[in-house]
Design an enzyme around this catalytic site. Structure first.
Site, PDB file in Angstrom:
ATOM      1  CB  THR A 196      -1.039   0.008   1.486  1.00 14.77           C
ATOM      2  OG1 THR A 196       0.043   0.159   2.249  1.00 14.77           O
ATOM      3  CG2 THR A 196      -1.795  -1.237   1.420  1.00 14.77           C
ATOM      4  CG  HIS A 197       0.405   4.316   1.255  1.00 15.27           C
ATOM      5  ND1 HIS A 197      -0.482   5.196   1.038  1.00 15.27           N
ATOM      6  CD2 HIS A 197      -0.250   3.533   2.201  1.00 15.27           C
ATOM      7  CE1 HIS A 197      -1.475   5.459   1.924  1.00 15.27           C
ATOM      8  NE2 HIS A 197      -1.580   4.090   2.590  1.00 15.27           N
ATOM      9  CD  GLU A 235       9.152   1.948 -20.918  1.00 18.14           C
ATOM     10  OE1 GLU A 235       9.778   2.886 -20.520  1.00 18.14           O
ATOM     11  OE2 GLU A 235       9.913   1.198 -21.853  1.00 18.14           O
ATOM     12  CE1 TYR A 243     -25.112  13.115 -38.319  1.00 17.38           C
ATOM     13  CE2 TYR A 243     -25.264  15.055 -39.708  1.00 17.38           C
ATOM     14  CZ  TYR A 243     -24.718  14.107 -39.259  1.00 17.38           C
ATOM     15  OH  TYR A 243     -23.179  13.792 -39.828  1.00 17.38           O
ATOM     16  CE  LYS A 268      17.947   0.193 -20.297  1.00 14.64           C
ATOM     17  NZ  LYS A 268      17.504   1.320 -20.447  1.00 14.64           N
ATOM     18  CB  SER A 315      19.076   0.865 -25.716  1.00 15.38           C
ATOM     19  OG  SER A 315      19.869   1.922 -25.913  1.00 15.38           O
TER      20      SER A 315
HETATM   21  N1  ARG Z   1     -20.264  11.051 -42.940  1.00 15.78           N
HETATM   22  C1  ARG Z   1     -21.508  11.718 -42.101  1.00 15.78           C
HETATM   23  C2  ARG Z   1     -21.406  11.150 -40.528  1.00 15.78           C
HETATM   24  O1  ARG Z   1     -20.684  10.316 -40.205  1.00 15.78           O
HETATM   25  C3  ARG Z   1     -22.739  11.225 -42.803  1.00 15.78           C
HETATM   26  C4  ARG Z   1     -23.884  11.930 -42.156  1.00 15.78           C
HETATM   27  C5  ARG Z   1     -24.056  13.254 -43.107  1.00 15.78           C
HETATM   28  N2  ARG Z   1     -25.409  13.681 -42.820  1.00 15.78           N
HETATM   29  C6  ARG Z   1     -25.946  15.005 -43.072  1.00 15.78           C
HETATM   30  N3  ARG Z   1     -27.055  15.137 -43.137  1.00 15.78           N
HETATM   31  N4  ARG Z   1     -25.061  15.756 -43.864  1.00 15.78           N
HETATM   32  O2  ARG Z   1     -22.127  11.705 -39.815  1.00 15.78           O
END
Ligand code: ARG
Length: 483
Positions: free
Chosen positions: A173-174, A308, A335, A301, A295
């Site tokens: 711990t720690h 990492e 959208y 090394k 290395s």
């Molecule tokens: N390549 C676009 C996306 O990934 C497609 C959708 C484009 N739609 C639009 N209404 N311009 O979202």
């Protein structure tokens, strides 16, 4: 990229036919090159081609079911989609400069191949529901595959845990030595964390298993489409209930990227540990040559670069998550093109985690442990201090008093007044029984409560761990993917 090299923007009427967009009807001029260069997503969304073809095939079958396509038209478009699939598979698909994304590229090619019927492919569909459908299909498959790889890593940890037998090392711990623990117990601690990752990925898949196809651009359609039939055709558990939500929801991407960031954190912790363990200072583990690097300057090394990078790349995985959450924050319904920015973090996180899990699994499976070094470190006398206090507790002393009695002996020991075993033996409260607790190898055996770090508790844990692996494998099998 030097934008000055791209100064020749397309102008009205100059747009070459090959650069005609899907939305050219309303426009008199063509898209500028800088617009295309900035908005294009094809370089990275190409990887969804299988999903796009599957989504389009289901859509076309749906249109035919409701009479919007004749059987002949349906067959022509399905054949064209299959032909596009072959072109994609064999890398013979010729992308055009106007192909903004994989969806426009495939639709363009289908139209070329299927003749007039091709023009009906996009009936009652928008790229907005199309891209959401593709991405959910992509996630189901890819997240399932990440989960399966994690199970392999859990298996590798189990095999090394079994191999480790009764070997023990200091538990910390720690990062200060605390109490001895079985090496098996330590290895499985990481395995349990990975088990939660698998379960999180499966939960995410469960929640994202909803088809958005039929939501259209945002509001559904006036045409008699069949979203529920399409959802079943694509192997989704159900269809969307709200078209606005269906096209704008990216919770599932954020969840996936979180799950992957969490995997990344777990891998990073393993990475940090192995960097320490393989150092001369610890000397607990040796890497197989295949999983270590040298290395360019220092001939002696042997470096733990996988460990990492597992540590380093977790920063990038967290960055993908914070970037995506920031993109999603405050977007109005429904959208917005911002949503295109969901893909690169998702794809990158899946790719990086997949690479990391494979490399770390190999590193762990092929490593050897210097259990003598581990045990020597764990046999340091003061590691028995808690057991001495608990011995006094068993004889009726309140723990707080016992802690003080043993603490005083440790102080005398550190002040050079004798070994802890001698000091304990000379204390009538502890005597020979107490001194026995300080002997090498005794401490780890004392950790016997449920889920504890000693050999007595190991069997139950290993059984539960094995059962988890079986459950995970079954749940992964149950994830249905069409692509
Ligand atoms: N390549 C676009 C996306 O990934 C497609 C959708 C484009 N739609 C639009 N209404 N311009 O979202």
């Amino acid at each position: 990229m030097d934008l000055d090299d791209k100064h020749e923007f397309a102008r009205d009427g100059e747009l070459p036919a090959k650069a005609q967009t899907l939305w050219h009807g309303r426009f008199t001029g063509g898209p500028s090159e800088s617009l295309l260069a900035y908005t294009v997503s094809l370089p990275y969304d190409q990887r969804m081609w299988r999903d796009d073809i599957a989504g389009s095939k289901a859509h076309v079958r749906g249109l035919a079911r409701v009479g919007l396509l004749s059987d002949d038209e349906r067959n022509d478009v399905l054949d064209a989609l299959d032909a596009v699939g072959v072109e994609m598979e064999t890398a013979t698909f010729a992308f055009a400069p106007s192909d903004e994304d994989i969806h426009t590229a495939i639709e363009r090619r289908v139209t070329e191949l299927a003749g007039p019927a091709g023009g009906k492919l996009h009936t009652a569909r928008s790229r907005n529901d199309q891209v959401a459908t593709d991405l959910r299909l992509w996630c189901k498959r890819e997240l399932r595959d990440v989960a399966a790889r994690l199970v392999e890593m859990q298996q590798a940890l189990l095999e090394q845990a079994i191999e480790a037998g009764d070997a023990y090392l200091p538990g910390y711990t720690h990062l200060q030595r605390a109490q001895p623990v079985l090496l098996a117990h330590h290895l499985l601690a990481h395995g349990w964390a990975l088990g939660r990752d698998v379960s999180r990925l499966l939960d995410t898949i469960d929640r994202l298993d909803v088809s958005p196809l039929g939501a259209g651009a945002l509001a559904g359609s006036s045409l008699p489409i069949d979203p529920v039939g399409n959802a079943a055709d694509l192997g989704f558990a159900k269809a969307f209930e709200n078209s606005l939500d269906a096209v704008s929801d990216r919770d599932f991407v954020a969840e996936a990227v979180f799950d992957l960031a969490m995997v990344g954190l777990h891998l990073s912790r393993i990475g940090e540990e192995w960097v320490l363990w393989t150092s001369a200072e610890f000397g607990f583990a040796r890497l197989d040559d295949g999983y270590a690097t040298g290395s360019s300057m220092l001939p002696q090394k042997k470096n733990p670069d996988i460990a990492e990078l597992a540590r380093g790349k977790s920063g990038r995985l967290i960055g993908n998550l914070t970037g995506l959450l920031t993109t999603l924050k405050g977007l109005p319904m429904a959208y917005n093109r911002d949503l295109q920015e969901d893909k690169e973090p998702l794809f990158d996180s899946v790719e990086q985690v997949t690479l990391a899990v494979a490399a770390l699994t190999g590193m762990i499976a092929t490593a050897t442990f210097d259990t003598d070094r581990m045990e020597e470190a764990a046999d340091e006398e003061t590691m028995a201090a808690t057991d001495l206090a608990e011995y006094l507790v068993r004889n009726g002393m309140p723990f707080r008093d016992a802690h003080a009695v043993v603490g005083a002996h440790v102080q005398e020991c550190l002040a050079g007044k004798g070994s802890l075993a001698e000091l304990v033996a000379a204390d009538p409260l502890l005597g020979a029984d107490g001194a026995a607790l300080v002997r090498p190898g005794v401490g780890v055996k004392m950790r016997s409560s449920r889920g504890a770090a000693g050999p007595d508790a190991r069997g139950e844990q290993v059984d539960a761990y094995r059962a988890m692996l079986v459950d995970e494998a079954e749940a992964i099998q149950l994830v249905t993917t069409t692509t």
